[in-house]
Design a protein around this motif. Structure first.
Motif, PDB file in Angstrom:
ATOM      1  N   CYS A 101     -26.150 -48.696  24.313  1.00 20.51           N
ATOM      2  CA  CYS A 101     -27.481 -49.289  24.252  1.00 20.51           C
ATOM      3  C   CYS A 101     -27.977 -49.393  22.813  1.00 20.51           C
ATOM      4  O   CYS A 101     -27.657 -48.551  21.981  1.00 20.51           O
ATOM      5  N   PRO A 102     -28.792 -50.398  22.530  1.00 23.35           N
ATOM      6  CA  PRO A 102     -29.349 -50.529  21.187  1.00 23.35           C
ATOM      7  C   PRO A 102     -30.439 -49.490  20.933  1.00 23.35           C
ATOM      8  O   PRO A 102     -31.032 -48.945  21.873  1.00 23.35           O
ATOM      9  N   LYS A 103     -30.685 -49.247  19.667  1.00 18.20           N
ATOM     10  CA  LYS A 103     -31.766 -48.346  19.274  1.00 18.20           C
ATOM     11  C   LYS A 103     -33.074 -48.859  19.871  1.00 18.20           C
ATOM     12  O   LYS A 103     -33.283 -50.057  19.982  1.00 18.20           O
ATOM     13  N   GLY A 104     -33.933 -47.955  20.293  1.00 15.19           N
ATOM     14  CA  GLY A 104     -35.213 -48.335  20.875  1.00 15.19           C
ATOM     15  C   GLY A 104     -35.197 -48.395  22.388  1.00 15.19           C
ATOM     16  O   GLY A 104     -36.204 -48.728  23.013  1.00 15.19           O
ATOM     17  N   THR A 105     -34.071 -48.073  23.006  1.00 17.38           N
ATOM     18  CA  THR A 105     -33.985 -48.046  24.466  1.00 17.38           C
ATOM     19  C   THR A 105     -34.941 -46.983  24.994  1.00 17.38           C
ATOM     20  O   THR A 105     -34.998 -45.881  24.477  1.00 17.38           O
ATOM     21  N   THR A 106     -35.724 -47.344  26.013  1.00 20.68           N
ATOM     22  CA  THR A 106     -36.702 -46.407  26.567  1.00 20.68           C
ATOM     23  C   THR A 106     -36.010 -45.366  27.431  1.00 20.68           C
ATOM     24  O   THR A 106     -34.892 -45.559  27.895  1.00 20.68           O
ATOM     25  N   ASP A 107     -36.705 -44.249  27.648  1.00 19.57           N
ATOM     26  CA  ASP A 107     -36.143 -43.147  28.439  1.00 19.57           C
ATOM     27  C   ASP A 107     -35.749 -43.571  29.839  1.00 19.57           C
ATOM     28  O   ASP A 107     -34.756 -43.108  30.376  1.00 19.57           O
ATOM     29  N   THR A 108     -36.521 -44.462  30.450  1.00 18.82           N
ATOM     30  CA  THR A 108     -36.204 -44.868  31.819  1.00 18.82           C
ATOM     31  C   THR A 108     -34.909 -45.661  31.872  1.00 18.82           C
ATOM     32  O   THR A 108     -34.193 -45.611  32.851  1.00 18.82           O
ATOM     33  N   ASN A 109     -34.594 -46.404  30.801  1.00 17.29           N
ATOM     34  CA  ASN A 109     -33.358 -47.180  30.766  1.00 17.29           C
ATOM     35  C   ASN A 109     -32.192 -46.392  30.190  1.00 17.29           C
ATOM     36  O   ASN A 109     -31.049 -46.788  30.325  1.00 17.29           O
ATOM     37  N   ALA A 110     -32.465 -45.304  29.494  1.00 16.69           N
ATOM     38  CA  ALA A 110     -31.423 -44.553  28.794  1.00 16.69           C
ATOM     39  C   ALA A 110     -30.377 -43.972  29.743  1.00 16.69           C
ATOM     40  O   ALA A 110     -29.234 -43.774  29.344  1.00 16.69           O
ATOM     41  N   GLN A 111     -30.743 -43.711  30.983  1.00 17.09           N
ATOM     42  CA  GLN A 111     -29.785 -43.141  31.932  1.00 17.09           C
ATOM     43  C   GLN A 111     -28.631 -44.098  32.199  1.00 17.09           C
ATOM     44  O   GLN A 111     -27.548 -43.678  32.567  1.00 17.09           O
ATOM     45  N   ARG A 112     -28.859 -45.390  32.003  1.00 15.51           N
ATOM     46  CA  ARG A 112     -27.807 -46.385  32.234  1.00 15.51           C
ATOM     47  C   ARG A 112     -26.919 -46.581  31.010  1.00 15.51           C
ATOM     48  O   ARG A 112     -25.929 -47.284  31.086  1.00 15.51           O
ATOM     49  N   CYS A 113     -27.266 -45.976  29.900  1.00 12.55           N
ATOM     50  CA  CYS A 113     -26.504 -46.149  28.665  1.00 12.55           C
ATOM     51  C   CYS A 113     -25.224 -45.322  28.725  1.00 12.55           C
ATOM     52  O   CYS A 113     -25.264 -44.111  28.849  1.00 12.55           O
ATOM     53  N   ARG A 114     -24.113 -46.013  28.632  1.00 15.66           N
ATOM     54  CA  ARG A 114     -22.824 -45.322  28.658  1.00 15.66           C
ATOM     55  C   ARG A 114     -22.483 -44.834  27.257  1.00 15.66           C
ATOM     56  O   ARG A 114     -22.862 -45.447  26.262  1.00 15.66           O
ATOM     57  N   PHE A 115     -21.762 -43.733  27.194  1.00 13.48           N
ATOM     58  CA  PHE A 115     -21.322 -43.201  25.913  1.00 13.48           C
ATOM     59  C   PHE A 115     -20.279 -44.117  25.287  1.00 13.48           C
ATOM     60  O   PHE A 115     -19.458 -44.707  25.980  1.00 13.48           O
ATOM     61  N   ARG A 116     -20.326 -44.213  23.962  1.00 17.68           N
ATOM     62  CA  ARG A 116     -19.306 -44.927  23.188  1.00 17.68           C
ATOM     63  C   ARG A 116     -18.294 -43.898  22.711  1.00 17.68           C
ATOM     64  O   ARG A 116     -18.671 -42.836  22.251  1.00 17.68           O
ATOM     65  N   ASN A 117     -17.050 -44.242  22.796  1.00 21.53           N
ATOM     66  CA  ASN A 117     -16.008 -43.348  22.306  1.00 21.53           C
ATOM     67  C   ASN A 117     -15.414 -43.829  20.993  1.00 21.53           C
ATOM     68  O   ASN A 117     -14.488 -43.219  20.472  1.00 21.53           O
ATOM     69  N   ASP A 118     -15.958 -44.918  20.460  1.00 24.94           N
ATOM     70  CA  ASP A 118     -15.432 -45.468  19.210  1.00 24.94           C
ATOM     71  C   ASP A 118     -16.299 -45.111  17.999  1.00 24.94           C
ATOM     72  O   ASP A 118     -16.085 -45.606  16.904  1.00 24.94           O
ATOM     73  N   ARG A 119     -17.267 -44.232  18.190  1.00 25.12           N
ATOM     74  CA  ARG A 119     -18.146 -43.786  17.109  1.00 25.12           C
ATOM     75  C   ARG A 119     -18.152 -42.263  17.073  1.00 25.12           C
ATOM     76  O   ARG A 119     -18.015 -41.608  18.107  1.00 25.12           O
ATOM     77  N   PRO A 120     -18.350 -41.671  15.893  1.00 23.88           N
ATOM     78  CA  PRO A 120     -18.345 -40.205  15.805  1.00 23.88           C
ATOM     79  C   PRO A 120     -19.609 -39.593  16.400  1.00 23.88           C
ATOM     80  O   PRO A 120     -20.666 -40.240  16.483  1.00 23.88           O
ATOM     81  N   LEU A 121     -19.482 -38.354  16.796  1.00 30.35           N
ATOM     82  CA  LEU A 121     -20.630 -37.596  17.276  1.00 30.35           C
ATOM     83  C   LEU A 121     -21.598 -37.358  16.133  1.00 30.35           C
ATOM     84  O   LEU A 121     -21.212 -37.325  14.970  1.00 30.35           O
ATOM     85  N   MET A 122     -22.856 -37.162  16.457  1.00 29.85           N
ATOM     86  CA  MET A 122     -23.862 -36.769  15.486  1.00 29.85           C
ATOM     87  C   MET A 122     -24.045 -35.263  15.636  1.00 29.85           C
ATOM     88  O   MET A 122     -24.325 -34.763  16.733  1.00 29.85           O
ATOM     89  N   ASP A 123     -23.833 -34.538  14.562  1.00 28.12           N
ATOM     90  CA  ASP A 123     -23.972 -33.084  14.547  1.00 28.12           C
ATOM     91  C   ASP A 123     -25.387 -32.772  14.071  1.00 28.12           C
ATOM     92  O   ASP A 123     -25.773 -33.145  12.968  1.00 28.12           O
ATOM     93  N   CYS A 124     -26.165 -32.112  14.897  1.00 23.14           N
ATOM     94  CA  CYS A 124     -27.573 -31.846  14.582  1.00 23.14           C
ATOM     95  C   CYS A 124     -27.888 -30.361  14.645  1.00 23.14           C
ATOM     96  O   CYS A 124     -27.348 -29.638  15.484  1.00 23.14           O
TER      97      CYS A 124
END
Length: 164
Positions: A83-106
């Motif tokens: 999903c693009p940046k700015g996706t709302t919380d209600t839509n975020a559940q449908r966002c699938r993980f990308r495996n072609d980008r690194p994890l963000m370590d926080c």
């Protein structure tokens, strides 16, 4: 045979996505607020193109200092989604993980009273792509969090003492 392998691969991807969302749901409210703080900071950067979701906790150190005050240190991974940046919380559940980008370590640390993050001292949030994280950055994170809890005169779990 190939169809069975494809089915197994798809089932694993779905379970991985569900497991990551379950791990966010299982966090206590005060830890969710810290994760949300990191997500807000990521979304505010113009170079970030994708929406991120919580993946898992790496380390946590809550320190109760009395009267409902605690100091929270939370180290976790965020994973980019389709999903693009700015996706709302209600839509975020449908966002699938990308495996072609690194994890963000926080890593976040902050003072909390009850389930509310306090403005003073300023909450600390540090997120960087996992492959770019250096030993010096990890040390700086820990030092900053130790100073935050020490500045208020509270003992800290981050400082370990040995007894003979």
């Amino acid at each position: 045979m190939a169809a069975a392998l494809l089915l197994l691969l798809c089932a694993g991807a779905v379970l991985s996505s569900v497991e990551a969302q379950d791990s966010y749901v299982q966090l206590s409210d005060i830890y969710k607020k810290g994760v949300d703080l990191a997500l807000e900071q990521l979304a505010s950067h113009s170079s970030v193109q994708h929406h991120f979701r919580f993946l898992r906790t790496i380390a946590e150190s809550p320190l109760e200092s009395g009267f409902g005050v605690s100091y929270i240190y939370h180290h976790f991974y965020l994973k980019p989604t389709t999903c693009p940046k700015g996706t709302t919380d209600t839509n975020a559940q449908r966002c699938r993980f990308r495996n072609d980008r690194p994890l963000m370590d926080c890593a976040v640390c902050y003072k909390a009273v009850g389930d509310h993050i306090q403005d003073q001292p300023n909450p600390y949030v540090h997120c960087i792509q996992k492959p770019r994280l250096t030993v010096e950055m990890k040390t700086a994170r820990m030092d900053h969090c130790k100073k935050m809890s020490y500045s208020s005169g509270a003992p800290t779990l981050l400082a370990v003492s040995k007894t003979s």
